[in-house]
Design an enzyme around this catalytic site. Structure first.
Site, mmCIF file in Angstrom:
data_model
loop_
_atom_site.group_PDB
_atom_site.id
_atom_site.type_symbol
_atom_site.label_atom_id
_atom_site.label_comp_id
_atom_site.label_asym_id
_atom_site.label_seq_id
_atom_site.Cartn_x
_atom_site.Cartn_y
_atom_site.Cartn_z
ATOM 1 C CD GLU A 210 -2.568 1.247 2.900
ATOM 2 O OE1 GLU A 210 -4.218 1.605 2.164
ATOM 3 O OE2 GLU A 210 -2.407 1.142 3.420
ATOM 4 C CE LYS B 85 -8.096 1.591 3.791
ATOM 5 N NZ LYS B 85 -6.118 1.301 4.845
ATOM 6 C CB CYS C 235 -4.837 -1.024 4.420
ATOM 7 S SG CYS C 235 -4.061 -1.147 6.191
#
Length: 315
Positions: free
Chosen positions: A45, A127, A162
């Site tokens: 990430e 995200k 994540c």
């Protein structure tokens, strides 16, 4: 499409707050993995320009100069820097899922670009919900980021960032996209005393392993490493729990959840490889297909928004 391919999961330290250095490191890793025969390469990430742990450890006012620098060193999707990366991927003939802090106009997004062997970005996502204090710095991905999977010559390749791996509805939607290989992109993580266990490196490894089992897919867990030099560059305080060098937990899982590689030392940079056969998914799916024979859509189903929201509308 060949069923037998070689996948690679990256565990490495970013070049902290250095866009040009980060691009060069990505290119170097792509070349190294390609020389080792990798077809698909997963990155951590926000590998460019690194995960800013300082947003958790320092106050917002104190941290403002560092995060202003962070903004300047984040990567634009349409930029000369991205063109360098795309050219390296094309030359290597590989497929990569690159995690980076995307700078777009006045905002940042935790992004992943899927770059195929022709050097083209064939999918791009953000995200959908930054975690906790991340929301002060990064914006939300919209409906177009719900698509987490794209087809390739090496199978259907997916990716999440994540704690997107904690979202059961997002995971379920990815399974419905028939993912073969999933890139689980993570920052550095530690087991922090006094904090909740589910944010630890061990717990996040298990979240990734659950993804492999539920989706009957191969999962590349890709993580960052922090060194003492990186800690100073990242403006981090001294913590007993922040073992340095450390923070990594890279591993590759098979479609039944079996670890196909050993865990790297958490403080060592490296690339882990696995020779996989996509046909192994068939055996796992016969036992567990959560969007097929082991589902009850007449009782439980998922509603998905397909149109991305926009701040400005024209009539």
């Amino acid at each position: 499409m060949a069923s037998k391919i070689k996948v690679a999961a990256v565990q490495a330290e970013p070049v902290w707050n250095d866009l040009q250095g980060g691009v060069s490191k990505v290119i170097s890793i792509v070349k190294d993995a390609a020389k080792s025969g990798a077809n698909v390469i997963g990155f951590p990430e926000v590998f460019i320009p690194g995960y800013p742990w300082s947003i958790w450890t320092n106050g917002a006012v104190e941290n403002a100069p560092f995060m202003n620098e962070y903004f300047q060193n984040s990567l634009e999707r349409d930029s000369e820097e991205m063109e360098r990366i795309k050219a390296a991927v094309r030359e290597a003939g590989v497929f990569i899922v690159l995690g980076y802090s995307e700078r777009y106009k006045g905002s940042l997004y935790i992004a992943q670009s899927f770059i195929d062997p022709t050097g083209n970005i064939v999918h791009h996502r953000r995200k959908i919900k930054p975690t906790h204090v991340e929301r002060a710095y990064w914006g939300d991905g919209q409906a177009d980021s719900l698509q987490t999977v794209t087809p390739s010559t090496f199978g259907n390749i997916g990716g999440m960032n994540c704690w997107e791996h904690t979202q059961p509805l997002l995971r379920y939607y990815e399974y419905s996209q028939n993912v073969d290989i999933h890139v689980a992109a993570w920052p550095c993580m530690w087991n922090v005393p006094g904090w909740t266990y589910h944010v630890s490196d061990e717990a996040n490894t298990r979240f990734s392993q659950v993804m492999a089992m539920e989706g009957a897919c191969f999962v590349l867990v890709c993580t960052q490493v922090q060194t003492k030099e990186g800690k100073a560059r990242s403006h981090l305080p001294d913590f007993d729990w922040m073992k340095l060098p450390g923070g990594g937990f890279t591993v590759i899982y098979g479609p039944d959840g079996t670890a196909l590689t050993g865990l790297l030392d958490p403080g060592v940079e490296g690339i882990v490889y696995a020779d996989i056969d996509l046909k192994d998914r068939i055996k796992a799916k016969q036992n567990l297909d959560v969007v097929g024979h082991y589902s009850r859509p007449d009782l439980l189903s998922l509603q998905v928004t397909s149109e991305a929201a926009a701040a400005v509308h024209f009539k």
